[in-house]
Scaffold this active site. Structure first.
Site, PDB file in Angstrom:
ATOM      1  N   GLY A 123     -22.013  40.599 -21.578  1.00 24.19           N
ATOM      2  CA  GLY A 123     -22.452  39.244 -21.306  1.00 24.19           C
ATOM      3  C   GLY A 123     -21.869  38.724 -20.000  1.00 24.19           C
ATOM      4  O   GLY A 123     -20.858  39.229 -19.498  1.00 24.19           O
ATOM      5  N   CYS A 124     -22.497  37.699 -19.453  1.00 22.03           N
ATOM      6  CA  CYS A 124     -22.055  37.150 -18.160  1.00 22.03           C
ATOM      7  C   CYS A 124     -20.688  36.481 -18.283  1.00 22.03           C
ATOM      8  O   CYS A 124     -19.765  36.791 -17.520  1.00 22.03           O
ATOM      9  CB  CYS A 124     -23.105  36.191 -17.612  1.00 22.03           C
TER      10      CYS A 124
END
Length: 316
Positions: free
Chosen positions: A135-136
């Site tokens: 995930g970012c």
């Protein structure tokens, strides 16, 4: 002798990350984009929506079996969370040799999939054909915490602020510029999926509080770290420099980085290193572009790694 290009397709290309992937693929000398799937854009020319792509390829609306039948060497799934499974099942059944990279959270906890944060996990890559992109927010947190992970005296507290592109293209409060104007929108303040992801990957509990801001792209992650033993600012700064000395996409800076300087770029900046009295608490700030190092750039790193190419091909 002409070398045949490696063929690649994207599923879920309407979104912001899909658009960035198309640009990176267009810049890659060894990749040929052979299909781009999007229900909403079906029939339209890809070149009309991507300033980095030239050619006559058109978006198609493809179900899982149709994607598998395309027989691309590489497939990238850029779908919302919870949508990947039918595509994975279809490719597993008919094209198990396909290199499959999933950008959603669906397989980040599956030990059969390689978790691809190259700066931290490339040493564990062992030829897996199934890669889960981190995930970012999770990327920013892990890169900010890892150099001090063994020194932690308690759970890191992570205050994250993302541009609204991180909320995707489906209309919601979190990507509505009118609602975000002059605003900072907190959400999922406990048990966010990236909190669970980072806790699992680092093996320590992490506390994460995400917020959406009015800017379009870029993440600022402010991380509060309590230490077992006092360390000076110079010692901490040196640890980060040493840990990431050979990582061209990670820049260690002295002051706290600004998200406006990282937006649209491929890497990460980590800095700040602000000490509390007593030198057992430090605050570290990491910034990255959520659509690039937080998604598309990282996927390209993982693709290059899996295919034995220079990790920064097409990235620069």
């Amino acid at each position: 002798m002409t070398v045949q290009p490696t063929t690649i397709g994207i599923v879920g290309a309407r979104g912001h990350t899909g658009a960035e992937l198309i640009k990176l693929i267009a810049a890659h000398p060894q990749l040929q984009l052979v299909f781009v799937s999007s229900r909403e854009l079906a029939g339209q020319r890809v070149a009309e929506h991507s300033d980095g792509y030239e050619g006559e390829l058109r978006y198609e609306s493809l179900d899982a079996d149709a994607v598998a039948a395309k027989a691309a060497d590489v497939v990238i799934l850029a779908l919302p969370n919870g949508k990947a499974e039918p595509f994975v099942a279809a490719i597993d059944a008919s094209r198990p040799q396909t290199l499959l990279i999933d950008l959603s959270a669906d397989y980040r906890f599956d030990p059969a999939w390689y978790y691809g944060l190259p700066e931290l996990t490339r040493h564990t890559y062992a030829g897996q054909r199934r890669i889960s992109n981190p995930g970012c927010y999770a990327t920013a947190m892990q890169l900010a915490i890892t150099p001090l992970r063994e020194q932690l005296a308690g759970p890191p507290q992570c205050f994250g602020v993302s541009g609204y592109s991180g909320a995707g293209t489906t209309p919601s409060d979190k990507n509505n510029p009118a609602l975000l104007a002059d605003n900072l929108m907190p959400y999922a303040l406990t048990n966010h999926m990236h909190e669970r992801e980072v806790s699992a990957q680092l093996g320590v509990p992490v506390e994460f509080m995400p917020h959406v801001a009015p800017h379009f792209r870029g993440i600022t992650m402010t991380v509060n770290l309590w230490l077992q033993q006092p360390l000076t600012r110079e010692q901490i700064h040196a640890r980060y420099l040493e840990r990431y000395a050979h990582e061209p996409l990670i820049e260690i800076v002295d002051e706290a980085p600004w998200v406006s300087r990282i937006a649209g770029t491929q890497g990460v900046q980590i800095g700040g290193f602000t000490m509390a009295p007593g030198n057992k608490r430090v605050v570290v700030v990491a910034t990255l572009d959520n659509l690039l190092k937080g998604a598309a750039t990282q996927a390209m790193q993982n693709l290059n790694l899996a295919l034995g190419w220079d990790e920064l091909t097409a990235i620069g």
